[in-house]
Motif scaffolding. Structure first.
Motif, PDB file in Angstrom:
ATOM      1  N   ARG A 118       4.937   6.776   0.691  1.00  0.00           N
ATOM      2  CA  ARG A 118       6.139   5.833   0.668  1.00  0.00           C
ATOM      3  C   ARG A 118       5.281   4.318   0.545  1.00  0.00           C
ATOM      4  O   ARG A 118       4.302   4.186   1.200  1.00  0.00           O
ATOM      5  CB  ARG A 118       6.684   5.696   1.956  1.00  0.00           C
ATOM      6  N   LEU A 119       5.941   3.709  -0.245  1.00  0.00           N
ATOM      7  CA  LEU A 119       5.330   2.242  -0.429  1.00  0.00           C
ATOM      8  C   LEU A 119       5.624   1.713   1.176  1.00  0.00           C
ATOM      9  O   LEU A 119       6.465   1.551   1.739  1.00  0.00           O
ATOM     10  CB  LEU A 119       6.233   1.359  -1.616  1.00  0.00           C
ATOM     11  N   GLN A 120       4.564   0.746   1.422  1.00  0.00           N
ATOM     12  CA  GLN A 120       4.571   0.046   2.603  1.00  0.00           C
ATOM     13  C   GLN A 120       4.076  -1.342   2.519  1.00  0.00           C
ATOM     14  O   GLN A 120       3.240  -1.659   1.529  1.00  0.00           O
ATOM     15  CB  GLN A 120       3.637   0.769   3.789  1.00  0.00           C
ATOM     16  N   GLN A 121       4.749  -2.323   3.099  1.00  0.00           N
ATOM     17  CA  GLN A 121       4.385  -3.785   2.992  1.00  0.00           C
ATOM     18  C   GLN A 121       3.631  -4.320   4.146  1.00  0.00           C
ATOM     19  O   GLN A 121       4.310  -4.018   5.372  1.00  0.00           O
ATOM     20  CB  GLN A 121       5.509  -4.559   2.573  1.00  0.00           C
ATOM     21  N   ASP A 122       2.306  -4.881   4.032  1.00  0.00           N
ATOM     22  CA  ASP A 122       1.845  -5.133   5.043  1.00  0.00           C
ATOM     23  C   ASP A 122       1.779  -6.694   5.278  1.00  0.00           C
ATOM     24  O   ASP A 122       1.349  -7.146   4.208  1.00  0.00           O
ATOM     25  CB  ASP A 122       0.417  -4.638   5.633  1.00  0.00           C
ATOM     26  N   PHE A 123       2.190  -7.508   5.911  1.00  0.00           N
ATOM     27  CA  PHE A 123       2.203  -8.892   6.136  1.00  0.00           C
ATOM     28  C   PHE A 123       0.816  -9.422   6.749  1.00  0.00           C
ATOM     29  O   PHE A 123       0.448  -9.259   8.035  1.00  0.00           O
ATOM     30  CB  PHE A 123       3.250  -9.438   6.978  1.00  0.00           C
ATOM     31  N   ARG A 124       0.186 -10.357   5.949  1.00  0.00           N
ATOM     32  CA  ARG A 124      -0.841 -11.076   6.429  1.00  0.00           C
ATOM     33  C   ARG A 124      -0.402 -11.998   7.222  1.00  0.00           C
ATOM     34  O   ARG A 124       0.808 -12.349   7.430  1.00  0.00           O
ATOM     35  CB  ARG A 124      -1.789 -11.520   5.223  1.00  0.00           C
ATOM     36  N   SER A 125      -1.417 -12.805   7.806  1.00  0.00           N
ATOM     37  CA  SER A 125      -1.111 -13.905   8.553  1.00  0.00           C
ATOM     38  C   SER A 125      -0.496 -15.019   7.598  1.00  0.00           C
ATOM     39  O   SER A 125      -0.771 -14.846   6.515  1.00  0.00           O
ATOM     40  CB  SER A 125      -2.549 -14.683   8.978  1.00  0.00           C
ATOM     41  N   THR A 144       0.907  -1.074  -0.098  1.00  0.00           N
ATOM     42  CA  THR A 144       0.172  -0.118   0.041  1.00  0.00           C
ATOM     43  C   THR A 144       0.979   1.232  -0.029  1.00  0.00           C
ATOM     44  O   THR A 144       2.128   1.246   0.181  1.00  0.00           O
ATOM     45  CB  THR A 144      -0.884  -0.051   1.373  1.00  0.00           C
ATOM     46  N   VAL A 145       0.348   2.415  -0.216  1.00  0.00           N
ATOM     47  CA  VAL A 145       1.052   3.616  -0.110  1.00  0.00           C
ATOM     48  C   VAL A 145       0.762   4.190   1.204  1.00  0.00           C
ATOM     49  O   VAL A 145      -0.557   4.514   1.577  1.00  0.00           O
ATOM     50  CB  VAL A 145       0.556   4.602  -1.484  1.00  0.00           C
ATOM     51  N   SER A 146       1.763   4.835   2.174  1.00  0.00           N
ATOM     52  CA  SER A 146       1.432   5.338   3.195  1.00  0.00           C
ATOM     53  C   SER A 146       0.917   6.767   3.048  1.00  0.00           C
ATOM     54  O   SER A 146       0.968   7.325   1.901  1.00  0.00           O
ATOM     55  CB  SER A 146       2.682   5.388   4.223  1.00  0.00           C
ATOM     56  N   PRO A 147       0.583   7.408   3.989  1.00  0.00           N
ATOM     57  CA  PRO A 147      -0.073   8.826   4.027  1.00  0.00           C
ATOM     58  C   PRO A 147       1.207   9.937   3.304  1.00  0.00           C
ATOM     59  O   PRO A 147       0.996  11.035   2.800  1.00  0.00           O
ATOM     60  CB  PRO A 147      -0.671   9.160   5.283  1.00  0.00           C
ATOM     61  N   GLU A 148       2.193   9.427   3.848  1.00  0.00           N
ATOM     62  CA  GLU A 148       3.446  10.113   3.395  1.00  0.00           C
ATOM     63  C   GLU A 148       4.092   9.671   1.989  1.00  0.00           C
ATOM     64  O   GLU A 148       4.990  10.689   1.296  1.00  0.00           O
ATOM     65  CB  GLU A 148       4.793   9.876   4.176  1.00  0.00           C
ATOM     66  N   GLY A 182       3.375  -3.978   9.385  1.00  0.00           N
ATOM     67  CA  GLY A 182       3.980  -3.333   8.266  1.00  0.00           C
ATOM     68  C   GLY A 182       5.629  -2.675   8.263  1.00  0.00           C
ATOM     69  O   GLY A 182       6.147  -2.732   9.578  1.00  0.00           O
ATOM     70  N   ARG A 183       5.981  -2.549   7.308  1.00  0.00           N
ATOM     71  CA  ARG A 183       7.513  -1.892   7.083  1.00  0.00           C
ATOM     72  C   ARG A 183       7.487  -0.930   6.108  1.00  0.00           C
ATOM     73  O   ARG A 183       6.643  -1.415   5.015  1.00  0.00           O
ATOM     74  CB  ARG A 183       8.560  -2.852   7.424  1.00  0.00           C
ATOM     75  N   THR A 184       8.134   0.015   6.158  1.00  0.00           N
ATOM     76  CA  THR A 184       8.244   0.947   5.028  1.00  0.00           C
ATOM     77  C   THR A 184       9.517   0.609   4.107  1.00  0.00           C
ATOM     78  O   THR A 184      10.288   0.437   4.620  1.00  0.00           O
ATOM     79  CB  THR A 184       8.445   2.383   5.640  1.00  0.00           C
ATOM     80  N   LEU A 185       9.381   0.506   2.827  1.00  0.00           N
ATOM     81  CA  LEU A 185      10.174   0.479   1.884  1.00  0.00           C
ATOM     82  C   LEU A 185      10.751   1.594   1.614  1.00  0.00           C
ATOM     83  O   LEU A 185      10.249   2.777   1.204  1.00  0.00           O
ATOM     84  CB  LEU A 185       9.847  -0.278   0.498  1.00  0.00           C
ATOM     85  N   GLU A 186      12.220   1.705   1.264  1.00  0.00           N
ATOM     86  CA  GLU A 186      12.916   2.830   1.170  1.00  0.00           C
ATOM     87  C   GLU A 186      13.144   3.027  -0.686  1.00  0.00           C
ATOM     88  O   GLU A 186      13.442   2.027  -0.886  1.00  0.00           O
ATOM     89  CB  GLU A 186      14.374   3.104   1.728  1.00  0.00           C
TER      90      GLU A 186
END
Length: 136
Positions: A115-122, A109-113, A132-136
């Motif tokens: 940045r691409l963010q990956q959210d890990f599902r179960s 997803t894209v964070s409010p800032e 989640g963690r933010t990708l640089e």
């Protein structure tokens, strides 16, 4: 000719979350698979395979991914039964030893800032990787 003691199978859509356990920790007398998401069979997402089991193991995977309608309840069940039939021993290892998950368990997803963010599902990964963690 180079000869390797182990070969590794990893799904092409895997996301590595950290380095895997050093190879000397893996059992040389059995195929090592992650101890999770086995659905009554064995986890078929990745494996550390001693060279002598490489041919039967990869034959199992070909059969596994080419099935359409079979007497097996799912691909994991088929992998387990085919491994047993081929006399390929299996050992389940902690998820931290093979710290990857297939991309179906990741939502980008894209964070409010912006940045691409990956959210890990179960899924089949260590709890420390949840969230989640933010990708640089």
């Amino acid at each position: 000719d180079k000869h390797y003691d182990f070969v590794m199978f990893v799904r092409e859509d895997s996301l590595w979350l950290s380095e895997m356990k050093p190879i000397h920790f893996f059992d040389q007398s059995a195929v090592s698979v992650k101890d999770c998401l086995s659905f009554g069979g064995i986890n078929d997402k990745s494996a550390v395979v001693p060279r002598r089991f490489a041919s039967p193991w990869f034959d199992i995977l070909v059969q596994n991914y080419l099935y359409i309608i079979t007497r097996y309840k799912n691909p994991e069940d088929m992998a387990k039964k085919n491994a047993e039939a081929a006399k390929v021993p299996i050992v389940k290892v902690p998820v931290e030893w093979l710290p990857q998950l297939d991309i179906r368990n990741v939502e980008t997803t894209v964070s409010p800032e912006g940045r691409l963010q990956q959210d890990f599902r179960s899924g089949c990964f260590h709890p420390l990787y949840a969230g989640g963690r933010t990708l640089e």
